[in-house]
Design a protein around this motif. Structure first.
Motif, PDB file in Angstrom:
ATOM      1  N   GLU A 233     -14.845  -0.577   1.334  1.00  0.00           N
ATOM      2  CA  GLU A 233     -13.659  -1.331   1.774  1.00  0.00           C
ATOM      3  C   GLU A 233     -12.768  -1.714   0.596  1.00  0.00           C
ATOM      4  OE1 GLU A 233     -17.250  -4.181   1.647  1.00  0.00           O
ATOM      5  OE2 GLU A 233     -16.797  -2.150   2.357  1.00  0.00           O
ATOM      6  N   TYR A 236     -10.834   1.438  -0.420  1.00  0.00           N
ATOM      7  CA  TYR A 236      -9.779   1.653   0.577  1.00  0.00           C
ATOM      8  C   TYR A 236      -8.547   0.816   0.245  1.00  0.00           C
ATOM      9  CZ  TYR A 236      -7.796   2.288   5.274  1.00  0.00           C
ATOM     10  OH  TYR A 236      -6.979   2.604   6.333  1.00  0.00           O
ATOM     11  N   GLU A 240      -4.797   2.172  -1.164  1.00  0.00           N
ATOM     12  CA  GLU A 240      -3.551   1.905  -0.443  1.00  0.00           C
ATOM     13  C   GLU A 240      -2.533   1.203  -1.343  1.00  0.00           C
ATOM     14  OE1 GLU A 240      -4.646   1.662   4.298  1.00  0.00           O
ATOM     15  OE2 GLU A 240      -4.323  -0.194   3.192  1.00  0.00           O
ATOM     16  N   MET A 269     -11.581   8.742   1.751  1.00  0.00           N
ATOM     17  CA  MET A 269     -11.653   7.357   2.254  1.00  0.00           C
ATOM     18  C   MET A 269     -11.004   7.200   3.627  1.00  0.00           C
ATOM     19  SD  MET A 269     -10.578   5.445  -1.260  1.00  0.00           S
ATOM     20  CE  MET A 269     -11.216   6.046  -2.814  1.00  0.00           C
ATOM     21  N   VAL A 271      -7.768   7.098   4.490  1.00  0.00           N
ATOM     22  CA  VAL A 271      -6.710   6.080   4.487  1.00  0.00           C
ATOM     23  C   VAL A 271      -5.754   6.338   5.646  1.00  0.00           C
ATOM     24  CG1 VAL A 271      -6.846   5.755   1.999  1.00  0.00           C
ATOM     25  CG2 VAL A 271      -5.228   7.393   2.941  1.00  0.00           C
TER      26      VAL A 271
END
Length: 522
Positions: A233, A236, A240, A269, A271
């Motif tokens: 997490e 991620y 981003e 991942m 995204v």
């Protein structure tokens, strides 16, 4: 002295302090309100779970209180003092002393600034960190933007570089730093930044006109460093944030290789589509820097074709949009054309690649950007050989991308000896396509004549239509209509014969003056 220690303070479970509650309450509104009328009560205990700086921070506060409201405030403990003052609701002398120290920030060393920046991030609450964080960050960015600022890791520098080392181990040794580039010496020093702080730093660097290619390299290094060993997490979120910041940079400062590495990490991942699209637009703008190895991306899971053709089509679209649809940067188009010829040669033998997808790849670039069409011809010839079930119209569609005048003698001779569509047939098909394009444009114009603001966009959509596909659909529709007409004709003929027979059989007694019913069908 022991009689005055009437308060136990448990600080974050690290240590228990015995202090005089009246002395501390005289400087802390929080403690004063907490004790209230029980100030005279003995043997009280207070437990703090999130005291700024832990035991060290509480010890600093007690020194200030027991020293009648004075203590030494330095760059290394300034942020901690602000955090304690906010947490314990202290004002007056302590904030005045802190402000005096902050006023001299311009003379702080690089190491002192970094310590203060990290403490802002770790110790201050969001509501109390904005002002001092911005002041510290502005000073750091100011030093980075100053061309005459001496590199702290230069062996000739008088600053003691070993004075600033984080327990996280993100810093490298001084010997290693002394060999770093003058433009990137500060990279490792800022690896401790969290996602909120990195956004502030990058926006400040851009506003101060720091060379954006250096900012780009820093973001790549930051992403690599922060994702190493992080939880899924966290990776991620970091990815981003980095993608969003990369999109702020000028396209000329980006590199295809660096962006593609981020893209592969983003795919792993999973995204969001928003950030994936941002990356593809940036990667497409640098398509002229790519090599064939980067484009051979395996197809998504569940797809039969070998390579991800749709990705290349999206990158090609982004490249054309970036270049403005014109050929001002001819060298860029030439490089991409050569790259696409190599890619076509790789995907042409794929039995699962549909003609429409291969046609989209073949016609992705304007025909004029290729100096020679020999390699394009070879790729199309391989596709024909591996896809023997192609109809004539599909072959003509693919050959529309070919300019026979740009073929050398060898491919021309080979084309004439095989079942390759002739130049005349391709020319006739192109004329048909042109007529169909005009008809489609007229139809779209009529449909939007009451919406003038939409006409231009509709025409652009018509230009981008897959006209060969539309022609195929139209031809198939016409063929089906023709077949239906023939069937209806047969049905009508049969009905006419049957009706005539019925009339004759029902009127046998009328020998004279017979009146016949009109024919149902001519």
């Amino acid at each position: 002295m022991a009689m005055f220690c009437d308060l136990q303070v448990d600080v974050n479970g690290e240590e228990v302090f015995m202090v005089n509650k009246k002395t501390l309450a005289s400087f802390s509104c929080r403690l004063s309100k907490l004790f209230g009328k029980s100030m005279g009560t003995t043997s009280l205990k207070v437990i703090f779970h999130d005291f700024p700086g832990g035991a060290e921070g509480f010890e600093l506060m007690t020194r200030f209180c027991y020293n009648n409201g004075t203590t030494e405030i330095t760059p290394s403990n300034l942020v901690l003092v602000y955090g304690i003052a906010d947490f314990m609701e202290m004002d007056g002398d302590i904030l005045l002393q802190a402000q005096n120290t902050l006023d001299g920030i311009s003379s702080w060393t690089w190491s002192e600034l970094l310590v203060a920046l990290k403490q802002c991030q770790d110790l201050l609450s969001p509501s109390n960190s904005s002002l001092i964080l911005q002041i510290v960050m502005d000073c750091i960015i100011g030093k980075l933007s100053c061309p005459f600022f001496p590199t702290p890791y230069d062996t000739t520098s008088s600053e003691n570089v070993s004075s600033f080392q984080f327990s996280s181990g993100s810093r490298s040794s001084c010997n290693l730093k002394s060999n770093c580039s003058m433009k990137t010496w500060w990279f490792e020093d800022l690896m401790f930044l969290n996602t909120k702080s990195i956004e502030m730093v990058i926006r400040s660097l851009i506003s101060k006109e720091i060379e954006q290619s250096t900012v780009f390299k820093f973001l790549l290094r930051y992403h690599q460093s922060k994702c190493f060993g992080a939880k899924p997490e966290e990776k991620y979120k970091i990815t981003e944030v980095v993608i969003g910041l990369l999109s702020l940079l000028d396209r000329s400062s980006l590199s295809f290789k660096g962006l593609f590495n981020i893209y592969q990490a983003a795919l792993n991942m999973k995204v969001g589509k928003k950030y994936k699209n941002k990356l593809e637009i940036m990667i497409g703008s640098q398509l002229d820097q790519a090599t064939i190895d980067y484009l051979l991306v395996p197809s998504p899971r569940g797809k039969k074709y070998v390579y991800d053709v749709n990705l290349i089509l999206r990158l090609g679209k982004s490249f054309l949009l970036q270049e403005g649809g014109h050929l001002s940067q001819k060298s860029h188009f030439t490089k991409v054309a050569k790259l696409m010829d190599l890619y076509l040669a790789e995907v042409a033998p794929d039995f699962h690649l549909k003609p429409s997808k291969f046609a989209a790849l073949v016609m992705m670039l304007p025909a004029s950007v290729r100096e020679s069409h020999d390699r394009l011809y070879e790729a199309i010839a391989v596709y024909f050989k591996c896809h023997t079930g192609l109809c004539e119209q599909e072959k003509l569609t693919l050959c529309c991308a070919l300019n026979y005048k740009k073929l050398s003698a060898g491919p021309l001779k080979q084309a004439s000896r095989t079942k390759f569509p002739s130049r005349r047939a391709v020319g006739a098909f192109k004329k048909q396509r042109s007529k169909l394009r005009s008809v489609l444009q007229e139809v779209y114009y009529i449909r939007t004549k009451d919406k003038k603001e939409e006409i231009e966009s509709v025409l652009l959509d018509a230009e981008s239509l897959d006209l060969p596909t539309e022609a195929q659909k139209l031809g198939a529709d016409l063929q089906r209509m023709h077949s239906k007409a023939l069937e209806l004709g047969k049905v009508f003929g049969t009905m006419q014969i049957q009706v005539t027979s019925v009339i004759k059989s029902r009127l046998p007694f009328r020998a004279t003056n017979t009146q016949y019913l009109p024919k149902l069908f001519p």
